[in-house]
Enzyme design. Structure first.
Site, PDB file in Angstrom:
ATOM      1  N   HIS A  87      46.691  17.527 -19.193  1.00 32.10           N
ATOM      2  CA  HIS A  87      46.766  18.978 -18.424  1.00 32.10           C
ATOM      3  C   HIS A  87      47.659  19.820 -19.069  1.00 32.10           C
ATOM      4  O   HIS A  87      47.594  21.050 -19.036  1.00 32.10           O
ATOM      5  CB  HIS A  87      47.012  18.778 -17.109  1.00 32.10           C
ATOM      6  CG  HIS A  87      45.960  17.552 -16.337  1.00 32.10           C
ATOM      7  ND1 HIS A  87      46.393  17.046 -15.089  1.00 32.10           N
ATOM      8  CD2 HIS A  87      44.720  17.229 -16.673  1.00 32.10           C
ATOM      9  CE1 HIS A  87      45.252  16.258 -14.766  1.00 32.10           C
ATOM     10  NE2 HIS A  87      44.136  16.316 -15.670  1.00 32.10           N
ATOM     11  N   HIS A 244      37.588  20.896 -13.224  1.00 34.08           N
ATOM     12  CA  HIS A 244      38.600  20.061 -13.641  1.00 34.08           C
ATOM     13  C   HIS A 244      38.236  19.401 -14.959  1.00 34.08           C
ATOM     14  O   HIS A 244      38.867  19.056 -15.707  1.00 34.08           O
ATOM     15  CB  HIS A 244      39.117  19.088 -12.607  1.00 34.08           C
ATOM     16  CG  HIS A 244      40.537  18.352 -13.239  1.00 34.08           C
ATOM     17  ND1 HIS A 244      41.701  18.809 -13.257  1.00 34.08           N
ATOM     18  CD2 HIS A 244      40.499  17.165 -13.862  1.00 34.08           C
ATOM     19  CE1 HIS A 244      42.374  17.921 -13.864  1.00 34.08           C
ATOM     20  NE2 HIS A 244      41.715  16.906 -14.079  1.00 34.08           N
ATOM     21  N   ASP A 248      39.837  19.030 -18.351  1.00 32.49           N
ATOM     22  CA  ASP A 248      40.139  18.108 -19.344  1.00 32.49           C
ATOM     23  C   ASP A 248      39.794  17.975 -20.550  1.00 32.49           C
ATOM     24  O   ASP A 248      40.566  17.683 -21.713  1.00 32.49           O
ATOM     25  CB  ASP A 248      39.711  16.499 -18.487  1.00 32.49           C
ATOM     26  CG  ASP A 248      40.414  16.071 -17.500  1.00 32.49           C
ATOM     27  OD1 ASP A 248      41.877  16.453 -17.335  1.00 32.49           O
ATOM     28  OD2 ASP A 248      39.975  15.319 -16.717  1.00 32.49           O
ATOM     29  N   HIS A 271      37.968  11.529 -20.845  1.00 31.23           N
ATOM     30  CA  HIS A 271      38.605  11.360 -21.989  1.00 31.23           C
ATOM     31  C   HIS A 271      38.213  10.500 -23.254  1.00 31.23           C
ATOM     32  O   HIS A 271      38.461  10.864 -24.292  1.00 31.23           O
ATOM     33  CB  HIS A 271      40.138  11.035 -21.370  1.00 31.23           C
ATOM     34  CG  HIS A 271      40.528  11.812 -20.296  1.00 31.23           C
ATOM     35  ND1 HIS A 271      40.823  13.313 -20.697  1.00 31.23           N
ATOM     36  CD2 HIS A 271      41.109  11.652 -19.198  1.00 31.23           C
ATOM     37  CE1 HIS A 271      41.480  13.706 -19.540  1.00 31.23           C
ATOM     38  NE2 HIS A 271      41.630  12.666 -18.685  1.00 31.23           N
TER      39      HIS A 271
HETATM   40 ZN   LIG Z   1      42.407  15.483 -15.621  1.00 30.28          ZN
END
Ligand SMILES: [Zn+2]
Length: 317
Positions: A87, A244, A248, A271
């Site tokens: 973040h 969000h 990311d 991720h």
């Molecule tokens: Zn995150």
């Protein structure tokens, strides 16, 4: 009508140092963090002040990523790590910070409120300054895509930096959501930075029993119990969940080491897949090139806060 002119922009760092204190979401421990100005071409470097010598330095790059299970963790050759960098990386990318030294007295970036907004605020307070080195961009030349099960992550050529994302959860409170952003003119700050991470109460309890997410609470995540959002204040955006995920991805992509000119598209990605995409891209020399020709003036990349910078003279053919 706006006239687009190819031009070079300059790298930026912080004008002043700035510090904050917060809890690590996994360790549950208090961490002190300082963001400091750094030399041109030095990129994003983490330094552990509780570790001695060279072993304290961990560059934030796609190839120093060591763990992507719960968050993005980077590690140097001495085995020294910093976790939960994503973040903060998104805030640096979205605010147009090229070079920064990040000092921490522990192994994890403070989670703050689970979004990038507190980091954007810190960067704005520190202010930015242009440096005497042109910014290089990674320009996407052909489509590169990776997938795993129903998840895909793709980078394709484009004149701008765009991020689009799609999620599809069985949980009806989240359901199917999609978003698309052109990252300029404060879009990151205004439309994305406040979107918090999210999780389910059942998962949180399970993680805590495994010794993870010790600092996890309603103060730093949206927590769902079934289809109910437990946070008293509710959601910050109706589609905060997918925003969000876009946040990311912006943080994950900044580990390429330079801003990307091209279109990112994530479908249920996370991720690990975003990192796999960077490895696939950068391993294929025909898929990208470095360029100093910026798609926009530097100031249009960052938050609305920064005054228009003096643009370099257009490159004439
Ligand atoms: Zn995150």
């Amino acid at each position: 009508m706006e006239i687009q002119v190819d031009m070079i922009t300059y790298q930026k760092t912080l004008r002043n140092s700035i510090s904050c204190t917060g809890v690590g979401v996994h360790s549950g421990k208090v961490v002190n963090m300082s963001l400091k100005p750094a030399e041109p071409n030095s990129g994003v470097l983490f330094r552990r002040t509780d570790v001695e010598g060279d072993a304290a330095n961990i560059p934030a790059r796609y190839d120093t990523v060591s763990d992507l299970v719960m968050c993005t963790t980077i590690e140097n050759e001495h085995g020294v790590k910093v976790a939960t960098i994503e973040h903060l990386l998104a805030a640096l990318s979205g605010s147009g910070v090229d070079n920064v030294l990040i000092e921490l007295d522990g192994p994890e970036v403070p989670v703050m409120d689970g979004s990038s907004a507190p980091f954007v605020f810190l960067i704005e307070c520190a202010d930015l300054v242009e440096q005497a080195a042109p910014r290089q961009y990674i320009k996407i030349l052909k489509e590169v895509s990776v997938s795993e099960g129903q998840a895909t992550a793709t980078l394709s050529p484009g004149d701008h930096m765009t991020v689009s994302f799609e999620i599809d959860f069985e949980n009806k409170r989240i359901g199917r959501q999609s978003c698309q952003f052109n990252l300029r003119n404060g879009t990151f700050k205004n439309e994305i930075s406040r979107a918090r991470t999210f999780g389910f109460l059942s998962e949180l309890e399970q993680l805590k029993s495994m010794g993870l997410a010790k600092g996890g609470s309603l103060d730093n995540a949206i927590v769902l119990s079934g289809e109910d959002v437990l946070n008293e204040e509710g959601l910050r955006y109706q589609d905060e969940f997918v925003r969000h995920k876009a946040l990311d991805a912006i943080g994950d992509l900044y580990l390429a080491g330079a801003p990307i000119i091209g279109q990112f598209q994530g479908v249920r990605s996370g991720h690990a897949l975003n990192n796999k995409l960077l490895h696939a891209l950068l391993a294929d020399e025909d898929a990208w090139c470095l360029t100093t020709e910026a798609p926009y003036r530097t100031s249009q990349v960052g938050g609305a806060y920064w005054p228009e910078q003096k643009a370099a003279a257009p490159i004439t053919a």
